[in-house]
Design an enzyme around this catalytic site. Structure first.
Site, short mmCIF file in Angstrom:
data_model
loop_
_atom_site.label_atom_id
_atom_site.label_comp_id
_atom_site.label_asym_id
_atom_site.label_seq_id
_atom_site.Cartn_x
_atom_site.Cartn_y
_atom_site.Cartn_z
N GLU A 151 -9.32 -45.17 35.01
CA GLU A 151 -9.12 -45.84 33.74
C GLU A 151 -8.23 -46.78 33.93
O GLU A 151 -8.47 -48.00 33.26
CB GLU A 151 -8.63 -44.48 32.86
N HIS A 206 -5.92 -41.81 23.08
CA HIS A 206 -6.58 -41.29 24.29
C HIS A 206 -5.62 -41.09 25.52
O HIS A 206 -4.64 -41.90 25.48
CB HIS A 206 -7.58 -42.15 24.56
N THR A 236 -7.46 -32.02 21.18
CA THR A 236 -8.06 -33.25 20.74
C THR A 236 -8.74 -33.54 19.12
O THR A 236 -8.79 -34.45 18.49
CB THR A 236 -9.74 -33.03 21.55
N ARG A 269 -0.46 -36.05 27.73
CA ARG A 269 -1.41 -35.06 26.99
C ARG A 269 -0.79 -34.23 25.92
O ARG A 269 -1.38 -33.79 24.85
CB ARG A 269 -2.53 -34.13 28.01
N ARG A 274 -1.80 -36.60 17.61
CA ARG A 274 -2.60 -36.36 17.04
C ARG A 274 -2.78 -35.90 15.50
O ARG A 274 -3.40 -35.99 14.47
CB ARG A 274 -3.80 -35.76 17.77
N TYR A 329 -16.26 -45.14 28.81
CA TYR A 329 -16.73 -43.53 28.49
C TYR A 329 -18.04 -43.01 29.11
O TYR A 329 -18.66 -42.22 28.81
CB TYR A 329 -16.76 -43.35 26.98
N ASN A 357 -9.05 -39.59 16.28
CA ASN A 357 -7.86 -38.73 16.67
C ASN A 357 -6.60 -39.72 17.00
O ASN A 357 -5.81 -39.13 17.78
CB ASN A 357 -8.43 -37.83 17.53
N LYS A 374 -6.08 -45.93 19.48
CA LYS A 374 -7.45 -46.26 19.17
C LYS A 374 -7.52 -46.99 17.81
O LYS A 374 -6.58 -47.49 17.39
CB LYS A 374 -8.29 -44.83 19.06
N PHE A 376 -22.70 -37.21 21.05
CA PHE A 376 -21.59 -37.99 20.21
C PHE A 376 -21.42 -39.31 20.98
O PHE A 376 -20.65 -39.98 20.54
CB PHE A 376 -20.23 -37.13 20.34
#
Length: 137
Positions: free
Chosen positions: A126, A115, A91, A85, A102, A49, A112, A9, A57
């Site tokens: 995605e 993704h 998260t 993950r 993270r 998203y 964070n 990110k 948010f």
């Protein structure tokens, strides 16, 4: 072999963590079969998203994801979705286990660092959002 989408990110990219994150990806045995550095527009971020549209948010998420460059990747490995993950961690970086990306690179729930797709159906959408079939090795 399973595929998943991974994003470094804008916060992690701006802080110079892309190299460290990529190193961890390779160390964990993932194969990177597609990678692009890009800057999302707010419209592109909203499309990606879309499942969060209407949530409190959503506007902040669109703004953040379009705030600077990011790196999108397709990772391949046995159990790639779960494996990625697990490497990302919780998260919220405050809740993430030591040794996760993270925990190491994230600074807040909204910043964070990375993704990842959460299910095979999500991964298919995605990956297709950013990569055409011929883009992948």
């Amino acid at each position: 072999m399973e595929r998943t989408l991974a994003i470094i990110k804008p916060d992690a990219f701006a802080a110079g963590h892309a190299g460290g994150i990529l190193a961890r990806i390779y160390e964990e045995g993932f194969r990177v079969i597609g990678m692009k550095k890009l800057a999302l527009s707010e419209k592109q971020a909203a499309g990606f998203y879309y499942v969060h549209e209407g949530k409190p948010f959503f506007d902040d998420l669109k703004g953040f994801m379009s705030s600077g460059p990011c790196v999108v990747m397709v990772l391949e490995a046995d159990g790639a979705i779960r494996k990625w993950r697990d490497l990302m961690g919780a998260t919220n970086p405050a809740d993430a286990a030591a040794g996760t990306l993270r925990k190491e690179f994230g600074t807040s729930l909204g910043r964070n660092a990375v993704h990842g797709s959460d299910a095979p159906e999500t991964a298919a959408f995605e990956v297709g959002y950013f990569f055409a079939g011929l883009d992948l090795l």
